[in-house]
Design an enzyme around this catalytic site. Structure first.
Site, short mmCIF file in Angstrom:
data_model
loop_
_atom_site.label_atom_id
_atom_site.label_comp_id
_atom_site.label_asym_id
_atom_site.label_seq_id
_atom_site.Cartn_x
_atom_site.Cartn_y
_atom_site.Cartn_z
N GLU A 109 58.48 -38.93 18.61
CA GLU A 109 57.58 -37.83 18.29
C GLU A 109 56.32 -38.41 17.69
OE1 GLU A 109 58.93 -34.04 16.24
OE2 GLU A 109 57.60 -34.97 14.76
N TYR A 120 51.60 -45.47 23.60
CA TYR A 120 52.82 -44.88 24.18
C TYR A 120 52.62 -44.51 25.65
CZ TYR A 120 54.48 -44.49 19.35
OH TYR A 120 54.88 -44.76 18.07
C1 LIG Z 1 50.39 -47.46 16.69
C2 LIG Z 1 50.44 -48.91 16.24
C3 LIG Z 1 51.87 -49.28 15.86
C4 LIG Z 1 49.95 -49.81 17.39
O1 LIG Z 1 50.15 -51.16 17.03
P1 LIG Z 1 49.32 -52.34 17.77
O2 LIG Z 1 50.00 -53.62 17.43
O3 LIG Z 1 47.89 -52.21 17.49
O4 LIG Z 1 49.59 -51.99 19.30
P2 LIG Z 1 49.25 -52.90 20.55
O5 LIG Z 1 48.30 -53.99 20.17
O6 LIG Z 1 50.51 -53.29 21.19
O7 LIG Z 1 48.47 -51.83 21.43
C5 LIG Z 1 48.59 -51.76 22.77
C6 LIG Z 1 47.65 -50.67 23.31
O8 LIG Z 1 47.64 -49.46 22.57
C7 LIG Z 1 46.29 -49.00 22.37
N1 LIG Z 1 46.03 -48.99 20.94
C8 LIG Z 1 46.85 -49.35 19.97
N2 LIG Z 1 46.32 -49.12 18.76
C9 LIG Z 1 45.11 -48.64 19.00
C10 LIG Z 1 44.06 -48.23 18.15
N3 LIG Z 1 44.15 -48.27 16.82
N4 LIG Z 1 42.92 -47.78 18.70
C11 LIG Z 1 42.80 -47.72 20.05
N5 LIG Z 1 43.79 -48.10 20.90
C12 LIG Z 1 44.90 -48.55 20.37
C13 LIG Z 1 45.40 -49.88 23.11
O9 LIG Z 1 45.19 -49.22 24.35
C14 LIG Z 1 46.23 -51.13 23.33
O10 LIG Z 1 46.00 -51.60 24.60
P3 LIG Z 1 45.31 -53.04 24.80
O11 LIG Z 1 46.23 -54.04 24.15
O12 LIG Z 1 45.23 -53.17 26.27
O13 LIG Z 1 44.00 -52.94 24.11
C15 LIG Z 1 49.49 -49.13 15.02
O14 LIG Z 1 48.20 -48.65 15.37
C16 LIG Z 1 49.97 -48.44 13.74
O15 LIG Z 1 50.75 -49.00 12.96
N6 LIG Z 1 49.47 -47.20 13.49
C17 LIG Z 1 49.81 -46.47 12.26
C18 LIG Z 1 51.24 -46.00 12.24
C19 LIG Z 1 51.51 -45.01 13.35
O16 LIG Z 1 50.78 -44.06 13.54
N7 LIG Z 1 52.60 -45.23 14.12
C20 LIG Z 1 52.97 -44.41 15.24
C21 LIG Z 1 53.70 -43.17 14.87
S1 LIG Z 1 55.33 -43.51 14.20
#
Ligand SMILES: CC(C)(COP(=O)(O)OP(=O)(O)OC[C@H]1O[C@@H](n2cnc3c(N)ncnc32)[C@H](O)[C@@H]1OP(=O)(O)O)[C@@H](O)C(=O)NCCC(=O)NCCS
Length: 157
Positions: A109, A120
């Site tokens: 979710e 996702y």
């Molecule tokens: C969501 C989260 C875990 C992503 O972690 P991450 O290590 O940056 O993810 P990735 O590097 O594997 O991202 C892969 C893709 O997702 C997208 N993406 C991830 N974070 C992004 C951001 N902050 N802004 C824009 N695109 C993003 C990009 O398209 C990226 O693709 P690319 O590698 O081709 O550029 C991180 O942003 C986070 O901790 N957010 C806060 C907590 C949260 O909201 N968690 C999810 C709900 S439980």
């Protein structure tokens, strides 16, 4: 960045909470507290994976199995190491463990508008449900909750 993954447990609560506090936007109160984490980690079929860069914990994923489906409960990466593939690696580890436990689908979710949606949707998840105005921010704004699913296991991989 050289990142390794490992499974953790209740004994890692300090590292878990450090990432939790840094990763989640306080506006929507999505971070779990230590009691909530310890409670769920005491249940069967719940697993926790850490991403580590050297001796630093930079992210985690918390998941559970519910009969033949799995749920990704929390995914978090430290702000200064985002967009380096750590989140994607944690998702794929969750998928692999869920498949090994017999799951056919991984659910999660997410708040509509969360940047995690890009990750996702790019990782094979699609929307299967929406709860209107489920999240209410401390500033009074509301956001829908989206339920996403990805078929896994069998021929899906
Ligand atoms: C969501 C989260 C875990 C992503 O972690 P991450 O290590 O940056 O993810 P990735 O590097 O594997 O991202 C892969 C893709 O997702 C997208 N993406 C991830 N974070 C992004 C951001 N902050 N802004 C824009 N695109 C993003 C990009 O398209 C990226 O693709 P690319 O590698 O081709 O550029 C991180 O942003 C986070 O901790 N957010 C806060 C907590 C949260 O909201 N968690 C999810 C709900 S439980």
């Amino acid at each position: 960045m050289n990142v390794t993954l490992r499974e953790g447990d209740e004994g890692d609560i300090g590292a878990l909470m450090d990432v939790m506090e840094n990763a989640f936007d306080p506006l929507f109160g999505e971070a779990w507290n230590a009691g909530q984490c310890l409670g769920i980690l005491s249940l069967p079929d719940v697993w926790l994976t850490f991403a580590e860069a050297g001796d630093r914990t930079v992210g985690f994923a918390l998941s559970r199995l519910l009969v033949d489906e799995a749920e990704l409960l929390l995914l978090a990466v430290e702000p200064d190491v985002r967009c380096h593939g750590v989140g994607r690696a944690l998702i794929e580890r969750a998928v692999a463990i869920a498949v090994s436990k017999g799951a056919h689908r991984l659910l999660l979710e997410v708040r509509d508008g969360n940047q995690a949606l890009d990750l996702y949707q790019g990782s094979g998840f699609s929307e299967i449900g929406r709860r209107r105005d489920y999240y209410r921010g401390s500033d009074g704004t509301t956001r829908d909750a989206l339920t996403l699913a990805r078929p896994i296991g069998d021929r899906f991989g």
